[in-house]
Scaffold this active site. Structure first.
Site, short mmCIF file in Angstrom:
data_model
loop_
_atom_site.label_atom_id
_atom_site.label_comp_id
_atom_site.label_asym_id
_atom_site.label_seq_id
_atom_site.Cartn_x
_atom_site.Cartn_y
_atom_site.Cartn_z
N SER A 7 27.55 7.14 15.38
CA SER A 7 28.03 7.16 13.99
C SER A 7 27.13 6.42 13.02
O SER A 7 27.31 6.54 11.81
CB SER A 7 29.45 6.63 13.92
OG SER A 7 30.35 7.60 14.42
N SER A 48 34.62 7.17 8.68
CA SER A 48 33.61 7.68 9.62
C SER A 48 33.90 9.13 10.01
O SER A 48 33.75 9.52 11.17
CB SER A 48 33.53 6.78 10.86
OG SER A 48 32.39 7.10 11.63
N LYS A 98 25.58 8.33 10.22
CA LYS A 98 26.26 8.55 8.94
C LYS A 98 25.70 7.68 7.82
O LYS A 98 25.89 7.99 6.64
CB LYS A 98 27.75 8.33 9.11
CG LYS A 98 28.40 9.39 9.99
CD LYS A 98 29.88 9.13 10.18
CE LYS A 98 30.48 10.16 11.11
NZ LYS A 98 30.92 9.60 12.36
#
Length: 176
Positions: free
Chosen positions: A77, A134, A80
């Site tokens: 993640s 997220s 991102k």
């Protein structure tokens, strides 16, 4: 004579009370200090369990600690962050985006924000779903909106990484 004895005993009890109070305060301070030391010891970073790490002095530009820093890893993640950077630089937060089924066709277990195909949201709402929740579906919608296609957006991510000196980085999707 009895009065004199009573007067002599009163100062003795006051002294003992004061000594007892001082000892109590000292013991409490000692317990607090020991408790602080135990908490601090438990909060210290144990680098023996860390797979990869780099501690860097920004003023001297010197690596203070390095462990497996060149070992390839998947950023998950953290990807991102690059999506958010490009959203900030290239996107208009007031634009509206219609969510497509393609934005929602993600791997099993993906973090989703609850968007549905046909929903109309702003880039600002997608951005917040990306950085706060997220959300992979938000990352996909941002990528499609800014890049035209997800593939073109991923190329933009890789170009941005190179421009930042991230020569060992390669993104394959906008969400990790």
């Amino acid at each position: 004579m009895k009065r004199t004895e009573k007067k002599n005993k009163q100062p003795d009890s006051r002294i003992w009370n004061r000594i007892l109070a001082v000892l109590t305060v000292c013991i409490l301070l000692l317990v607090l200090l020991l408790g602080f030391m135990v908490v601090r010891r438990n909060r210290m970073l144990d680098l023996t369990e860390v797979e990869r790490a780099l501690l860097f002095n920004l003023e001297t530009r010197e690596a203070l600690f390095a462990q497996n820093i060149y070992q390839q890893t998947y950023p998950a993640s953290i990807t991102k962050i690059m999506t958010a950077i490009l959203a900030e630089e290239q996107g208009n937060m007031e634009d509206t985006v219609v969510i497509t089924q393609e934005d929602l066709n993600l791997e099993e277990g993906s973090q989703m924000s609850g968007l549905a195909a046909g929903d109309t949201v702003t880039m600002d709402q997608l951005y917040h779903a990306l950085v706060v929740y997220s959300a992979n579906d938000a990352a996909m919608a941002i990528a499609r909106q800014i890049g035209g296609t997800v593939e073109q957006f991923v190329q933009m991510m890789n170009d941005k990484a190179v421009s930042l000196g991230m020569t060992g980085t390669h993104f394959s999707n906008p969400h990790g």
